[in-house]
Design a protein around this motif. Structure first.
Motif, mmCIF file in Angstrom:
data_model
loop_
_atom_site.group_PDB
_atom_site.id
_atom_site.type_symbol
_atom_site.label_atom_id
_atom_site.label_comp_id
_atom_site.label_asym_id
_atom_site.label_seq_id
_atom_site.Cartn_x
_atom_site.Cartn_y
_atom_site.Cartn_z
ATOM 1 N N UNK A 66 0.843 -1.204 0.000
ATOM 2 C CA UNK A 66 0.000 0.000 0.000
ATOM 3 C C UNK A 66 0.880 1.258 0.000
ATOM 4 N N UNK A 67 1.942 1.273 0.840
ATOM 5 C CA UNK A 67 2.859 2.425 0.849
ATOM 6 C C UNK A 67 3.474 2.640 -0.531
ATOM 7 N N UNK A 68 3.840 1.515 -1.191
ATOM 8 C CA UNK A 68 4.436 1.596 -2.528
ATOM 9 C C UNK A 68 3.541 2.314 -3.512
ATOM 10 N N UNK A 69 2.207 1.985 -3.485
ATOM 11 C CA UNK A 69 1.312 2.608 -4.480
ATOM 12 C C UNK A 69 1.088 4.085 -4.216
ATOM 13 N N UNK A 70 1.203 4.512 -2.950
ATOM 14 C CA UNK A 70 0.880 5.910 -2.650
ATOM 15 C C UNK A 70 2.096 6.709 -2.191
ATOM 16 N N UNK A 71 3.279 6.106 -2.281
ATOM 17 C CA UNK A 71 4.478 6.731 -1.712
ATOM 18 C C UNK A 71 4.669 8.155 -2.205
ATOM 19 N N UNK A 72 4.419 8.370 -3.504
ATOM 20 C CA UNK A 72 4.529 9.712 -4.073
ATOM 21 C C UNK A 72 3.193 10.117 -4.690
ATOM 22 N N UNK A 73 2.124 9.603 -4.095
ATOM 23 C CA UNK A 73 0.783 9.896 -4.611
ATOM 24 C C UNK A 73 0.139 11.040 -3.861
ATOM 25 N N UNK A 74 -1.091 10.826 -3.431
ATOM 26 C CA UNK A 74 -1.832 11.882 -2.737
ATOM 27 C C UNK A 74 -1.930 11.559 -1.244
ATOM 28 N N UNK A 75 -1.589 12.537 -0.403
ATOM 29 C CA UNK A 75 -1.551 12.297 1.037
ATOM 30 C C UNK A 75 -2.943 12.005 1.601
ATOM 31 N N UNK A 76 -3.959 12.642 1.027
ATOM 32 C CA UNK A 76 -5.326 12.398 1.516
ATOM 33 C C UNK A 76 -5.696 10.923 1.300
ATOM 34 N N UNK A 77 -5.382 10.432 0.111
ATOM 35 C CA UNK A 77 -5.669 9.025 -0.214
ATOM 36 C C UNK A 77 -4.863 8.098 0.684
ATOM 37 N N UNK A 78 -3.588 8.424 0.843
ATOM 38 C CA UNK A 78 -2.715 7.610 1.690
ATOM 39 C C UNK A 78 -3.264 7.534 3.112
ATOM 40 N N UNK A 79 -3.685 8.691 3.635
ATOM 41 C CA UNK A 79 -4.221 8.732 4.999
ATOM 42 C C UNK A 79 -5.466 7.855 5.123
ATOM 43 N N UNK A 80 -6.341 7.947 4.125
ATOM 44 C CA UNK A 80 -7.553 7.112 4.147
ATOM 45 C C UNK A 80 -7.179 5.627 4.110
ATOM 46 N N UNK A 81 -6.191 5.289 3.289
ATOM 47 C CA UNK A 81 -5.743 3.887 3.214
ATOM 48 C C UNK A 81 -5.167 3.426 4.551
ATOM 49 N N UNK A 82 -4.396 4.287 5.196
ATOM 50 C CA UNK A 82 -3.772 3.928 6.479
ATOM 51 C C UNK A 82 -4.857 3.656 7.521
#
Lengths: 405, 377
Positions: free
Chosen positions: A120-136
């Protein structure tokens, strides 16, 4: 606009790569400008990865040996990515998020959860922080590590609620103790299915009542949390300051924090424009050599000079553990303290030994292959000293400058 | 990047000789003792460690997690140790264990990390200090090696010189000297590497010679990470290392969920390790010079949560062990019914505790702690 000079290229290379080679330095110096060099790094595709066949396995209770085998495979799996990845900046960001949104295998126990978090970190590592936060907030490893998986409306568990605001998004002092309690109520029900190991929202455990959280009032649930958090001015500031520190090695002052936070918000929390702003900031180039390499940076930096194989990966994995960084097992929810703490007396022997072993390995090969020339070319020691030395390779590996970047 | 001046003299690769520093032979061991701090990382639940087994509100607040009255090891008619603390019971009975109740500070912070900053710098809740509370003490000590950190955060020593941080490593026999080029650097990170290597090399030679002289321990230490660290402390002390300040750490005590088994296991590891250390130091007649004291960033919430754990709290009790310690209860027990948002209200400022520890260990009192009073243990 001018092409990056050697010093700019070297600094940029060391802060965006685990391993710096002569050809990388050439490539960066041949860019038409720093801007285009950075754009090139950010445009690189995310590497395709292969996953162990157990990565989706639902949690069960196999014998401890089966778990141990998975755990070993998990660590070697990451070391294989570290040793072979093309997109090193993305890998550096995966390491950043692993040490930011911390979970640890020692508590999560089930290796597939940690693997899936890493993917999951790999897909969003340089993506969108909002999306990453929701995934976390829907990540099984995280929900287990910070005990939200068992949190229920009647006396909710505050662990995730507190660390989410203190360490992941806002910073200490930017929320109240009442916010912790209300956030804990809001997050009740965000859990993990025992059957499938997937995220599950347990409606019966959720507190559906009205909450007063971070200055807003409503019957909030877990899905509302990213927006509630991002509405706080402190969030962008906290994240940009931490990323600035990661890349530059120094604390951002208030003006710089506000400048970068404005960029981050303008980009709607896309991470690439933020990282671009950091890597192109004139101040960034004042800090060459000021960071002690992490064990992974030191280990992978050397490993990638050598012909790749599983045994070497495993040896470097063990070495990083002895140097204080066992991947998938950060020491606590704040992660590894890093910086000069990496050079505590107790870690010095393992760091020295790693460099000596790398030397002996290189030396044992009959003819000096290209990597020797390449290591010397990017070595911290100047060319004149190398030429004057009877043993240039050992000189480069034992130089104090090998320890920093 | 600027040229690094030390490189100019870096032609030869010989490991340079260095001067081992003297190890404070002028010190009088009768006057100065040693303080061993034990960090209970993550926030120990002191209510379940030192159990108020006659207080009905304790059992009401913890229907699932309370330690049953029949299980506690009573040390007074209203307070008992968690059964896992049994190995330390003999020290209570022989009057060598003090318990300080209600330790904390005003406006308590429930963050692990801010909490530790406060405990490590002995600051007020709103005060930001950069120096550890022992840094000033280290300044007043004439030793060549003031502090040995076996494990845990070295925050209490931040800003102090002459510290050796083992960072959890115990196999000193496998350590070798680091390559030491001559010269210096005007880049601070490189000078830091050079300084660290020099200090490491100097200390390593001394540590190795101390370990070579250490008698074989007469005590068997538990085969846990904490137990091995206790054994290393014992070997270094009995081998003659006279460092006055020591630090080790155990945890995580951050028991938000399924606390009962985990907490019992941690307390077992703690008590067995310390009991072995106490026995070894006694056998070597080092016990009367030794003060061992626990600390943690906070205690835990009085009421349990629905995950069968406890959340971050405030005040806590801590224990002190030593041959010279006045056993008994000190401080004052907080009420379990008059609470601050579900948390204990502290009764005893932790800086009184710090001052008392320095006094007990015969160490200099820093200016920061002058105004506090001795608790008398």
């Amino acid at each position: 606009m001018a092409s990056p000079n050697f010093y700019e290229a070297r600094h940029l290379a060391f802060r965006t790569h685990l391993h710096v080679s002569d050809s990388l330095l050439d490539m960066l110096q041949q860019s038409s400008s720093l801007d285009s060099a950075v754009a090139g790094l950010l445009a690189a595709p995310v590497d395709q990865i292969e996953l162990p066949d157990w990565h989706l396995q639902a949690p069960r209770r196999p014998g401890p040996e089966a778990i141990d085998a998975m755990r070993r495979e998990l660590i070697l799996w990451w070391f294989k990515q570290l040793a072979n990845c093309e997109n090193q900046l993305n890998e550096m960001m995966v390491l950043f998020w692993h040490n930011h949104f911390v979970s640890a295998l020692s508590k999560v126990k089930w290796p597939p959860f940690m693997l899936r978090q890493n993917v999951m970190f790999r897909s969003h590592a340089l993506g969108n922080f909002r999306t990453l936060l929701a995934e976390v907030l829907a990540d099984p490893a995280m929900l287990i590590y910070l005990d939200n998986a068992t949190s229920q409306s009647e006396s909710p568990n505050e662990n995730l609620a507190r660390e989410l605001m203190e360490l992941f998004t806002l910073g200490e002092g930017n929320y109240s103790e009442q916010d912790v309690k209300e956030m804990a109520r809001t997050l009740t029900g965000a859990s993990v299915s025992r059957l499938t190991g997937d995220y599950v929202f347990r409606r019966r455990w959720h507190d559906a009542g009205t909450k007063s959280l971070l200055g807003q009032t409503g019957t909030f649930g877990p899905q509302d949390v990213p927006e509630l958090i991002l509405a706080q001015k402190a969030c962008a500031e906290f994240i940009v300051a931490k990323l600035w520190h990661y890349f530059s090695g120094v604390q951002a002052d208030t003006a710089l924090t506000e400048e970068l936070a404005a960029t981050f918000r303008q980009a709607d929390y896309e991470l690439k424009p933020l990282v671009r702003a950091i890597l192109l900031h004139p101040d960034f180039y004042n800090y060459a050599g000021n960071q002690v390499k992490s064990p992974v940076e030191l280990g992978i930096g050397l490993l990638r000079f050598l012909p790749a194989n599983d045994a070497l990966n495993a040896a470097v994995a063990r070495a990083t553990r002895d140097m204080g960084q066992q991947l998938f097992n950060p020491p606590n929810v704040k992660g590894w303290p890093g910086g000069r703490a990496w050079y505590a007396a107790g870690f010095i022997p393992a760091r020295e030994q790693l460099c000596l072993r790398a030397y002996r390995f290189m030396h044992s090969l009959s003819s000096p292959p290209d990597w020797q020339a390449e290591l010397l070319a990017v070595s911290p020691v100047g060319k004149s000293e190398i030429e004057a030395s009877s043993n240039p390779l050992l000189l480069a590996l034992q130089d104090p400058a090998m320890q920093v970047k | 990047m600027q040229r690094r001046t030390f490189l100019k003299s870096l032609g030869a690769l010989s490991v340079l000789t260095y001067m081992p520093r003297s190890w404070g032979q002028e010190q009088n061991a009768d006057q100065q003792g040693r303080l061993i701090l034990v960090q209970l990382g993550g926030g120990n639940d002191s209510l379940n460690t030192f159990v108020p087994f006659t207080d009905a509100s304790y059992y009401q607040a913890r229907p699932n997690l309370a330690i049953a009255k029949e299980q506690v090891l009573a040390i007074t008619n209203s307070l008992g140790l968690h059964p896992a603390m049994a190995p330390l019971m003999q020290h209570w009975q022989s009057g060598e264990m003090a318990l300080v109740e209600g330790l904390g500070y005003a406006n308590p912070n429930r963050s692990h990390f801010r909490g530790y900053d406060i405990w490590h710098t002995a600051s007020d809740a709103e005060e930001i200090l950069s120096e550890g509370w022992l840094a000033q003490v280290m300044d007043l000590l004439p030793m060549s090696l003031d502090a040995l950190v076996l494990s845990g955060s070295p925050g209490a020593f931040a800003g102090g010189a002459d510290l050796f941080n083992l960072a959890g490593q115990t196999d000193i026999a496998s350590f070798s000297p680091a390559f030491m080029p001559s010269g210096s650097s005007d880049i601070s990170s490189l000078q830091f590497i050079l300084d660290s290597r020099a200090q490491y090399n100097a200390s390593l030679e001394s540590l190795e010679s101390v370990l070579a002289q250490a008698p074989e321990p007469t005590v068997t230490f538990p085969n846990t990470a904490f137990g091995q660290q206790c054994e290393l402390i014992s070997r270094l002390i009995t081998g003659g290392l006279d460092a006055p300040l020591w630090h080790l750490s155990l945890g995580s005590f951050d028991t938000h969920a399924n606390q009962a088994d985990e907490h019992a296991a941690l307390l077992t590891e703690l008590a067995e390790g310390l009991a072995a250390l106490c026995a070894a130091l006694k056998a070597d007649e080092q016990w009367s010079d030794t003060t061992i004291a626990s600390y943690s960033e906070f205690g835990r919430r009085v009421g349990e949560n629905a995950s069968l754990g406890t959340d971050h709290g405030t005040a806590a009790s801590h224990f002190v062990l030593g041959g010279n310690v006045q056993g008994g209860l000190f401080g004052q027990r907080p009420s379990l019914t008059e609470l601050d948002a579900g948390d204990l209200i502290f009764t005893t400022d932790f800086r009184h505790y710090y001052k008392s520890l320095l006094q007990k260990a015969g160490l200099p009192i820093s200016a920061q702690l002058q105004e506090y009073v001795s608790l008398g243990f």
